[in-house]
Design an enzyme around this catalytic site. Sequence first.
Site, PDB file in Angstrom:
ATOM      1  N   ASP A  63      -0.532   1.128   0.644  1.00 40.71           N
ATOM      2  CA  ASP A  63      -0.139   1.751  -0.622  1.00 40.71           C
ATOM      3  C   ASP A  63      -0.056   3.260  -0.451  1.00 40.71           C
ATOM      4  OD1 ASP A  63       0.033   1.667  -3.758  1.00 40.71           O
ATOM      5  OD2 ASP A  63      -1.446   3.218  -3.272  1.00 40.71           O
ATOM      6  N   TYR A  68       1.510  11.945  -3.086  1.00 41.57           N
ATOM      7  CA  TYR A  68       0.402  12.118  -2.135  1.00 41.57           C
ATOM      8  C   TYR A  68       0.786  13.025  -0.964  1.00 41.57           C
ATOM      9  CZ  TYR A  68      -1.518   7.859  -4.365  1.00 41.57           C
ATOM     10  OH  TYR A  68      -1.982   6.929  -5.251  1.00 41.57           O
ATOM     11  N   LYS A  93       5.349   5.109  -4.682  1.00 41.98           N
ATOM     12  CA  LYS A  93       5.505   5.405  -6.101  1.00 41.98           C
ATOM     13  C   LYS A  93       6.435   6.583  -6.326  1.00 41.98           C
ATOM     14  CE  LYS A  93       0.661   4.157  -6.589  1.00 41.98           C
ATOM     15  NZ  LYS A  93       0.315   4.496  -5.199  1.00 41.98           N
ATOM     16  N   HIS A 126       4.742   6.041 -11.160  1.00 39.78           N
ATOM     17  CA  HIS A 126       3.350   6.462 -10.982  1.00 39.78           C
ATOM     18  C   HIS A 126       2.605   6.579 -12.313  1.00 39.78           C
ATOM     19  CE1 HIS A 126       0.867   8.625  -7.703  1.00 39.78           C
ATOM     20  NE2 HIS A 126       0.054   8.108  -8.594  1.00 39.78           N
TER      21      HIS A 126
END
Length: 344
Positions: A63, A68, A93, A126
Site C-alpha cells: 500500500d 507519501y 492513492k 485519499h
Amino acid sequence: MTVCARGAYRLPATVRLISTRNTQFILNTGDSIPAIGFGTFQDPDAQEEGVSKALKMGMRLIDTAREYDVERQVGKGIKASGVPREEIFLGTKLWCNDYHPDDVERALDESLTDLDTPYVDLFMMHYPCTFQRGNERFPRDPQGNMLLGKTTYVDTWKAMERLLMTGKVKNIGVSNFSKGELEILMRECSVVPAVHQMEVHPYLQQKSFNQWLRSNGIHVIQFSPLGNMNDFYRKTGWSKEISHMMRLTNQPLLKEIGRKYGKSPVQVALAWGINNGRSIIPKTIIDWQIKENVEADFEIDVEDIKKIETLDIKARFNDPSLDYQWRLYSDLEGTEGAVEGKTH
C-alpha cells in the site's frame, strides 16, 4: 520475554507458535486481496529495501500513496524483490489537489511511471475533500487556510470509473470517507467502491460502520491497525490529546491473549482485524518486525475476539478535519477533540 522497541515482545524459542495462515479476501470485482500488507507511509529512504524485504518474506499486498512521496522507492523495491508483478496486489492513492476530473488520469500516469508498472491493482481517493488544482499538494491562502477545489468527490469518482476501461487500474476505492459520503457516491455513480481504507484498531472498532460496509460488498483495509503506535499522531500539528494515551500494544489484555497463542500483542491486534474479515497494512522497516507481521495471520477464538471488543473507546487518532477545512467522518465515531493545526 524481551520487550522490543515498538512495545511488542520477542517470544522465547521454547514457545510453540501456532500455524500461520495465508488469508485472502475476495473483492466485489472477483479479485482477491491478501489479508496482510505492507504500509509505506513515512521513512522514504528506507522504503525500497523495506518493500523488497516484505515481499521476500511473503507479503503480497503493498500500500502506498502519491502524497507519501515514496512511489519511486516502492517501484524499485518491487523490482529488487524478484517477485513477479502479477503475484503482488499493489495499491496507491490519488491526492486531493488532483481531484479535478481532467487531472485524474494524468495523476495516475505519474504514479504508474514512478511505480514502474503498467497498472495498479487498487486506485483510491485519499480523502473526500477536494483541494485547489495545481502543483501545491497543500494549497493555502496567506492566512494559512487550506484552499478547496471547485469540483466534488463525485466528479472525481466518475473520472476514476472511466479508468477501469483503460487497463491501468483493476479496482477503485476510497479512503477516509464517512457513511453519508459513500451513500452519495453509490447513489450518484455506477461503480460501488471495491475497498474503503480507514482507521480501524481495537481502540476504534467502528462495528456498525464495518457491518454496513460489509453488507454493501465494500472490503475494508485497516490503516493504523496498531492504533497510536505511530509517533506521527503525537507529533503532527493536529495531534489529539487522546493520541497520548497508553499505546495499544501495551494493553495488558493483548499481552494476556498473546500468551495463550504464543504471539505478541502486536500480532494479536493485527490478527483481530483479519479475523473480522479485514485486510491490515502495518508499517515497519525493521526485519524482525516485518516477520512478526507476516506471522500475525492466525485464528483467534471467539471468546478472545469478545474480550478485545472491550477495548473499544472510540479513539480516532487520524483527524485533520480543521486543517483540511472539511468535517471528516461526520457521521462516524471518534470525532470529538479535533485540534487546529497543520499537517504540513
